[in-house]
Design an enzyme around this catalytic site. Structure first.
Site, PDB file in Angstrom:
ATOM      1  N   GLU A   1       7.786  68.176  57.006  1.00  0.00           N
ATOM      2  CA  GLU A   1       7.068  69.436  57.162  1.00  0.00           C
ATOM      3  C   GLU A   1       6.360  69.816  55.861  1.00  0.00           C
ATOM      4  OE1 GLU A   1       7.908  74.034  58.663  1.00  0.00           O
ATOM      5  OE2 GLU A   1       9.590  72.730  58.099  1.00  0.00           O
TER       6      GLU A   1
ATOM      7  N   GLU B   1      13.850  73.918  65.667  1.00  0.00           N
ATOM      8  CA  GLU B   1      13.143  74.762  66.630  1.00  0.00           C
ATOM      9  C   GLU B   1      12.993  74.123  68.009  1.00  0.00           C
ATOM     10  OE1 GLU B   1       9.626  76.858  64.980  1.00  0.00           O
ATOM     11  OE2 GLU B   1      10.148  75.881  63.098  1.00  0.00           O
TER      12      GLU B   1
END
Length: 903
Positions: free
Chosen positions: A768, A470
């Site tokens: 994550e 991202e």
């Protein structure tokens, strides 16, 4: 006593090209002093404050009016007292230069220019363009400046030499409102006679693909370049600005995209550089493009650079011919490859964080969902390619893209790579390191190390969530991690720069966009996933991040410049809470109870997000889910912080009103989400943590909620059960409520989910997901997300024992209270605050910290008071100097014994 050090202007160590006419200046007092009593600043433009009676190590510029191109050097001396109260003047500091850029649109004679582009290639496939101008100077200048920026990413060259060492210029900002201009001293690059200036331009953030959705053209469909050289010889000033006389041509960059990667064909060369191999393409006149001059601005943060280089730890050739390079560390950046293929041969480089079963790089876990085609995934990108021309000394360094990687699969190269042939370049904002930690447990040291690397991999231009999939400035991630980051690095300017974009991206109704920089409220409020903006815990970053920056620096101006945006965000939240009810609650009772106007239970919320063993996130279902227990908690927390902020800003009436509102929200939360026995009704670790961390429950219920939290942890096998929002608070909440031992059990847990499971499975950055690499070695989602790494603040504040005192800002009052556990025998931490270096070290004299004596040493800088809390009482309060304490074993001594205190 020597002289003040670490001079800063607008919190920057290098103040070139500022567009602030009254910059804030600051310094660090000299080591060995006790307290500053006065200062004097002098500057090369005649400004002289005279002696100013003040203990503040900062002052606004109040000299002659500054305008475009103004430059001055300033220095400071201080008067300080020693431990006996005697006042002594220091020497003068080394000078610091401050130079302003171009402040007014009328300062620019240059025009925005671009390439004609009769046909624009698809996003991710667009080439780079070169813009060149040759001009003549009668003599070498005595002063020359280059002012440059772009719609895209540019590099600037003069006479074949690259200008400066900044990367990815002009950087990432919300371009519709702010576009940074880089100011360079180019005096030494120019000469009498013929000179050539050349710029290389690619898509960058402006029109390339970006983010999870890979949207392109976020700010426009045409790239453009703007530059103005100002050359002074004697009293003459010559300006060479971009206009239609510049020539544009193709370059060796056949495509460049921040997400997809970069391709170079060295057989192609533009007209601005001599072609050692191949031929130069025909140059055409540049096209003048429309472009604004009003959003141009100087720097607020340090620039992005190559801040570190890594050499391979291994190079493995696979049966398929690919050579897999392992750099031993997951980073953000690119590689520099000096061994290329034969003339005309193409070498492909595939970057990744993990290896597949075949030993080659895998990118499958980094592929984002295609929200427009449910069940489908987009390509992960991160692929570069280079075609050699055969010229000597060809080097491939793709400076117009970036990647998140530990491994690179080099494909198509016949010869065997050697370690000297390929280096990894860490590309990040050039932040100053100001904090450290070390302890007797090597796994905890490794955990701290991977957290730091995770932050460095996500600190390029803006605080990003991840450096591969991202690269986006998610608000929620930074509000969670900024306290940790601000302890370890000077992130003041970095945070201010980002917050300027957050303010610019705020919607008309007060909603804070999830991601900044972004194309602005008109775009984000109309996009496909617009409904996800305005979530609790994400939007609250507009309050939480400035507050943490203020605590780190003591600079209330950071609060003031964000105050209006905070009020608008709170206005949105309050209006939503007071005018809307969740459908399920309304169905149960058509008439709302009195406390319900303080419940924020409607609208989209991410909620706790990514709890272990929790349900898979469903963004569309979250639009109607009831996340009131989370959202109302943040409503309370934000109003509480804003009451404190209003007090700092001298807004007494608003502070009182906000405190009253915060108290009412707290009572409403307790009424709605606590049962008669004092238990949280929506039982989860995260909800109990927030109840304690945000003081949502009264003192009479804290023990009950703490017991409930402890039971939930035990029921989970003494494992972490929090997801995204609550994890930073988990261990501190336990330690502060009589469960220090349990906090250490969680910290030292090494089965999944846990922090040490990451360490034991070879993580070099924070994952994550708790199972980012599962027990079978399979990677899942991003392996570089720093948010869970906020746990290391526990190591600083509890294990080593250094924290700011309540009510302190700028580290003028600290508490030193080591709270060791888990058999640790030593720990140390340091933090360079505004007043200087604070250093704390402790070691067990025999046995371990659970049953042995403890020796603590502390160094306290000028203007700082420390309260030292060790087993026994009363507390010792000490000032600047070096101090040593002994604590009796088992906490049986009646007071800590002050053994030595010296300056």
């Amino acid at each position: 006593m020597t002289a003040p050090t670490r001079l800063r202007a607008e919190h920057l160590p290098d103040a070139m090209g500022l567009t602030v006419t009254e910059p804030r200046l600051s310094w660090t007092p000299p080591a060995g002093s006790t307290a500053q009593t006065a200062y004097r600043i002098t500057a090369s433009n005649g400004w002289d404050t005279g002696r100013q009676e003040s203990a503040a190590c900062a002052a606004p510029y109040t000299g002659p009016v500054l305008d475009s191109r103004s430059r001055f050097e300033w220095r400071v001396r201080t008067w300080n007292t020693d431990e006996t109260g005697n006042e002594t003047a220091t020497g003068w500091s080394q000078p610091m230069a401050v130079e302003l850029g171009l402040l007014h649109a009328t300062d620019w004679t240059a025009q925005w220019i671009g390439a004609a582009e009769p046909e624009v290639p698809a996003a991710g496939e667009r080439p780079g363009y070169a813009f060149t101008k040759t001009f003549t100077l009668d003599a070498a200048p005595h002063k020359a400046r280059a002012y440059a920026t772009a719609h895209g990413i540019y590099e600037l060259f003069i006479n074949g030499r690259r200008v400066g060492d900044q990367q990815l210029t002009p950087g990432s900002t919300s371009y519709n409102t702010t576009l940074h201009v880089q100011t360079h001293d180019v005096t030494d690059l120019l000469r009498g006679g013929s000179n050539t200036v050349r710029a290389v331009l690619t898509d960058g953030w402006y029109r390339g693909t970006f983010g999870y959705t890979r949207d392109a053209g976020m700010y426009g469909t045409r790239t453009a370049f703007l530059a103005q050289l100002e050359v002074e010889s004697g009293t003459d000033r010559q300006r060479i600005g971009t206009d239609a006389s510049w020539l544009v041509s193709a370059t060796e960059i056949t495509s460049a995209d921040l997400m997809a990667g970069q391709r170079i064909d060295f057989r192609a060369h533009d007209a601005g550089s001599p072609p050692p191999g191949g031929s130069a393409p025909r140059a055409l006149p540049a096209v003048v493009r429309p472009g604004s001059f009003t959003q141009l601005a100087g720097p607020l943060a340090p620039p992005t650079r190559v801040t570190r280089e890594l050499v391979p730890v291994s190079i493995t050739r696979l049966p398929n011919g690919h050579q897999v390079v392992d750099f031993g560390q997951n980073i953000h950046g690119w590689v520099r490859l000096t061994r290329l293929g034969a003339p005309g041969e193409t070498v492909t480089l595939e970057y990744g964080e993990a290896l597949g079963p075949d030993g080659d790089v895998t990118r499958d876990h980094l592929r984002p969902h295609d929200f427009r085609a449910p069940g489908a995934f987009l390509d992960a990108g991160q692929v570069d390619a280079v075609t050699a021309s055969g010229a000597a000394d060809e080097v491939f360094e793709p400076r117009h893209t970036t990647h998140g990687f530990q491994f690179v699969s080099v494909q198509g190269l016949a010869g065997d790579l050697q370690a000297a042939d390929i280096h990894a370049c860490l590309v990040s904002t050039d932040l100053e390191r100001i904090g450290t930690f070390n302890c007797s447990d090597e796994r905890l040291n490794k955990l701290h190390d991977i957290v730091e690397w995770s932050f460095l991999g996500n600190s390029c231009e803006v605080p990003t969530d991840c450096p591969q999939r991202e690269k986006a400035g998610w608000t929620g991630d930074w509000q969670l991690f900024v306290p940790t980051a601000a302890y370890l690095y000077d992130v003041t300017g970095f945070t201010r720069k980002w917050l300027r974009d957050v303010r610019a991206d705020q919607w008309e109704n007060g909603v804070i966009a999830n991601i900044s920089p972004s194309p602005g409220p008109e775009a984000t409020s109309a996009e496909f996933m617009a409904f996800t903006n305005g979530s609790a815990g994400w939007g609250d970053a507009i309050v939480m991040a400035p507050w943490e920056a203020y605590l780190a620096t003591g600079d209330a101006a950071i609060l003031a410049e964000n105050w209006e945006a905070m009020q608008r965000w709170l206005g949105f939240v309050r209006t939503t809470a007071e005018t809307r009810r969740h459908a399920a609650r309304a169905a149960q009772a058509p008439v709302p109870a009195a406390h319900e106007k303080y419940l924020w239970d409607t609208g989209f919320h991410f909620g706790e997000w990514m709890e272990p063993d929790g349900p898979e996130p469903d963004l569309f279902a979250a639009r109607t889910a009831d996340h009131g227990i989370v959202a109302t908690a943040y409503y309370r927390h934000t109003t509480d912080l804003m009451a404190r902020i209003a007090s700092v800003l001298g807004l007494a009436g608003e502070a009182a009103a906000l405190a009253e509102l915060s108290a009412a929200i707290r009572e409403a939360w307790e009424t709605e989400y606590l049962d008669a026995a004092g238990h949280v009704t929506h039982a989860s670790q995260a909800n109990c943590v927030r109840a304690l961390a945000f003081h949502l429950v009264g003192p009479e219920h804290r023990a009950t909620v703490t017991s409930q939290l402890a039971e939930l942890i035990r029921d989970a096998g003494t494992h972490v059960g929090t997801g995204f929002l609550a994890t930073p608070y988990l261990l501190p909440v336990l330690a502060d409520n009589g469960q220090l031992g349990l906090a250490y059990e969680l910290l030292m847990q090494d089965s999944e989910p846990s922090w040490l499971a990451m360490v034991d499975r070879g993580a070099t950055t924070v994952w994550e997901l708790w199972n980012g690499v599962d027990a079978d070695g399979i990677p899942h989602q991003s392996l570089n997300h720093y948010s869970k790494g906020a746990v290391v603040s526990f190591l600083h504040r509890y294990t080593a024992g250094l924290r700011q005192a309540p009510g302190s800002a700028g580290w003028d009052r600290v508490v030193i209270e080591p709270r060791p556990g888990a058999g640790l025998t030593s720990a140390s931490t340091s933090h360079h605050g505004p007043h200087g270096l604070i250093d704390v070290q402790w070691a067990v004299t025999e046995g371990n910290a659970d049953d042995g004596g403890l020796t603590l040493t502390a160094r306290i800088p000028a203007g700082t008071t420390a309260e030292v809390l060790l087993p026994g009482q009363p507390a010792a309060v000490v000032g600047p100097g070096h101090h040593t304490f002994l604590a009796a074993p088992g906490g049986d001594s009646t007071q800590p014994e002050l053994m030595r205190s010296t300056l």
